[in-house]
Scaffold this active site. Sequence first.
Site, PDB file in Angstrom:
ATOM      1  N   GLU A 190      23.667 -14.227 -36.144  1.00 29.46           N
ATOM      2  CA  GLU A 190      23.536 -15.650 -35.803  1.00 29.46           C
ATOM      3  C   GLU A 190      23.706 -15.783 -34.535  1.00 29.46           C
ATOM      4  O   GLU A 190      23.072 -16.699 -33.962  1.00 29.46           O
ATOM      5  CB  GLU A 190      24.322 -16.496 -36.787  1.00 29.46           C
ATOM      6  CG  GLU A 190      24.401 -16.432 -38.097  1.00 29.46           C
ATOM      7  CD  GLU A 190      23.001 -17.275 -38.621  1.00 29.46           C
ATOM      8  OE1 GLU A 190      22.440 -17.957 -37.922  1.00 29.46           O
ATOM      9  OE2 GLU A 190      22.755 -17.290 -40.056  1.00 29.46           O
ATOM     10  N   ASP A 250      13.907 -11.823 -44.251  1.00 31.42           N
ATOM     11  CA  ASP A 250      12.951 -12.817 -43.365  1.00 31.42           C
ATOM     12  C   ASP A 250      12.656 -12.267 -42.015  1.00 31.42           C
ATOM     13  O   ASP A 250      11.529 -11.494 -41.691  1.00 31.42           O
ATOM     14  CB  ASP A 250      13.474 -14.465 -43.317  1.00 31.42           C
ATOM     15  CG  ASP A 250      14.789 -14.337 -43.239  1.00 31.42           C
ATOM     16  OD1 ASP A 250      15.597 -13.654 -42.685  1.00 31.42           O
ATOM     17  OD2 ASP A 250      15.277 -15.463 -43.570  1.00 31.42           O
ATOM     18  N   GLU A 256      15.581 -26.222 -51.811  1.00 30.97           N
ATOM     19  CA  GLU A 256      16.162 -24.697 -51.169  1.00 30.97           C
ATOM     20  C   GLU A 256      15.434 -23.619 -52.147  1.00 30.97           C
ATOM     21  O   GLU A 256      14.862 -22.809 -51.446  1.00 30.97           O
ATOM     22  CB  GLU A 256      17.463 -24.818 -51.130  1.00 30.97           C
ATOM     23  CG  GLU A 256      18.314 -25.087 -49.891  1.00 30.97           C
ATOM     24  CD  GLU A 256      18.351 -23.982 -48.928  1.00 30.97           C
ATOM     25  OE1 GLU A 256      17.336 -24.221 -48.052  1.00 30.97           O
ATOM     26  OE2 GLU A 256      18.986 -22.907 -48.967  1.00 30.97           O
ATOM     27  N   GLU A 306      11.536 -24.209 -41.804  1.00 29.80           N
ATOM     28  CA  GLU A 306      10.380 -22.981 -42.110  1.00 29.80           C
ATOM     29  C   GLU A 306       8.901 -23.766 -42.496  1.00 29.80           C
ATOM     30  O   GLU A 306       8.183 -23.242 -42.202  1.00 29.80           O
ATOM     31  CB  GLU A 306      11.022 -22.192 -43.002  1.00 29.80           C
ATOM     32  CG  GLU A 306      12.048 -21.151 -42.620  1.00 29.80           C
ATOM     33  CD  GLU A 306      13.365 -21.916 -42.750  1.00 29.80           C
ATOM     34  OE1 GLU A 306      13.611 -22.841 -43.346  1.00 29.80           O
ATOM     35  OE2 GLU A 306      14.445 -21.389 -41.974  1.00 29.80           O
ATOM     36  N   THR A 332      13.258 -16.228 -34.123  1.00 33.49           N
ATOM     37  CA  THR A 332      13.497 -16.918 -35.449  1.00 33.49           C
ATOM     38  C   THR A 332      14.198 -18.061 -35.210  1.00 33.49           C
ATOM     39  O   THR A 332      14.261 -18.726 -36.429  1.00 33.49           O
ATOM     40  CB  THR A 332      14.057 -15.544 -36.266  1.00 33.49           C
ATOM     41  OG1 THR A 332      13.821 -16.261 -37.607  1.00 33.49           O
ATOM     42  CG2 THR A 332      15.469 -15.446 -36.030  1.00 33.49           C
TER      43      THR A 332
END
Length: 601
Positions: free
Chosen positions: A217, A355, A468, A505, A591
Amino acid sequence: MFKRLAMFVRRWRWALIFMITIVFLALVTSLSARFGPSKSTVLPSNQNHQLVSTAGLPTASATVLRGPHACPVVPPTPVVTPDIQGHFNWRSISTYHPLDSYSHLPSKRPSPGPAVQHAFSATTKDAGSKTLSRQQAVKESFTRCWRSYKERAWTKDELAPISGGSRDTFGSWGATLVDSLDTLWIMGMEKEFAEAVDAAVQIDFGPTGDGEINMFEIIIRYLGGFLGAYDVSGCHDKRLLSKAIQVADMAYASFDTPNRMPVSRWSPRKAANGEEQLPAQSVLLAEAASASVEFTRLSQLTGDMRYFDAITRVTNVLEKQQGLTKLPGMWPISVDMQTPNLTFDAFFGLGAMADSAFEYLPKMHQLLNGVGPEAAQYRRMYEYAMTTAIDHTIFRPMVKDQADILIAGANVNGHRDDKGQHLVCFAGGMLALGGRLFENTTHIDVGRKLSDGCAWTYKNAPNGIMPEIFSMIACPTWSECEYTLPSDSGPFSTVDDSRYVLRPEAIESIFYMYRITGEAKYQDIAWDMFQAINTNTRTSFANAAITDVMKTPTEPYDSMESFWLAETLKYFYLIFSETDLISLDDFVLNTEAHPFRIPYR
Ligand SMILES: *[C@@H]1O[C@H](CO)[C@@H](O)[C@H](O)[C@H]1NC(C)=O
Ligand SMILES: *[C@@H]1O[C@H](CO)[C@@H](O)[C@H](O)[C@H]1NC(C)=O
């Protein structure tokens, strides 16, 4: 005298006009040669050090994003070192496992590859008035959130959008501040950008607190945030590069392990105290393998190959074990980075926890300009992974209107699991991008159907927002199948997690589809999505996550993650802007949607 002059002018007017035009053109050409954008045709005479000249500081963002920038085409020598300015210096801590040689970025000059973006005609290139009013609505949303963040949560990680308080969630270094920098620039908010940069460069990324932080992160938001801001604003403000290096030096310290695999949950305090930390035996794939794009861009900008070397070692381990897993071609979501052994887990998918490890494969190829064995390695890994993912994780859902769509699910113990999730919606954009880069129409087609699948679930969910995590009943194959469920069944067979947390996304893939296919219907899809999201999440201060998208009316809760400003609103803004603002041929987006300039473009 005047009469004679007038006669002269009349007689020779065409010749005069011709001459004036020639002089004007010559002037423009010489000016643009001097100050124009760097292009691959301008091959540096000294391959090692080429900083493209620039005509002073930028004023209008769109002009500068297309125009003169000072970003190096080849990695600079000597290596750029950071100006620490009294902040903690991660280079000063002791090293347990020093290296004596480093992998280097490919140095060959690229030949032009296939275009990623659709060849927009001059008339569709610029946004029309309908599109511009949509764009204004997006910007209005962003501006409101930004103003509240500034008034109530300045330099904190997040604004709490209902209570109007603040929250520290990502190391207390001001995640929203750094994550939003390039969006401010892209939206043309130069004053706010300058103010935010002044605050962001004060951050001391020294060891704070005793806990472990999630390095993934930190890398995608902070390192990505500084690099994106530096790149979009034309590489003029060296303070941003310095800050990127400081974050990266902290992250680099987490690679100081016996096998040089990174520690993903890492304690800055322990590291600063000289305590050795080891990679875990159970690590999420995304956390273990998603620093490649950020570290590579930093090596390109600084000439310091340690960063590129660090991620190359991880990539080599991934490739070596790619065919040895329980679903050869893909890596499972849980891996042992201590051994390292990536083969024991049996849960596979392109979604949560995996991902970006997949997403970064085609993006690395593009960022490396497709050059050398380095870029070829990423292409090979991408193609292998996608062939497996397409065959074993993607399904066509059984839906009333027989829509020709696909959903990316998972594969557990060799069986496909027909669950969908918001997080995996990025996959449509990734496949469309990969399909363009490697000229594979199957990937473009699958990418389109996956993106359309996300758009379909938005449209068919009760409030126009996808949950979600959910399940759907699959058709036996990817061909059309008869709808055999009770007629009152909703779009989902189960909803496992009904929140919407302001995630990007779905709009991300819709944005890629628009820029890649040029089809205006994707702008309409985006507009419907934006309206649904904005109406349901708007609070008096900003926008908030919602607990249950299946219930009407929806209820917000007090959370606004930094990706709302960094990603979601950026993609909504860009799909309604002129198509060469952050062109997918000039930039690779990390990302967290931070745009990194591709050298030689
Ligand atoms: C990983 O662990 C499994 C099970 O313990 C073992 O069979 C396999 O050989 C190991 N693979 C590697 C690459 O170390
Ligand atoms: C395109 O991708 C598919 C699926 O990954 C693969 O089977 C096929 O060989 C690729 N085609 C080309 C021309 O590379």
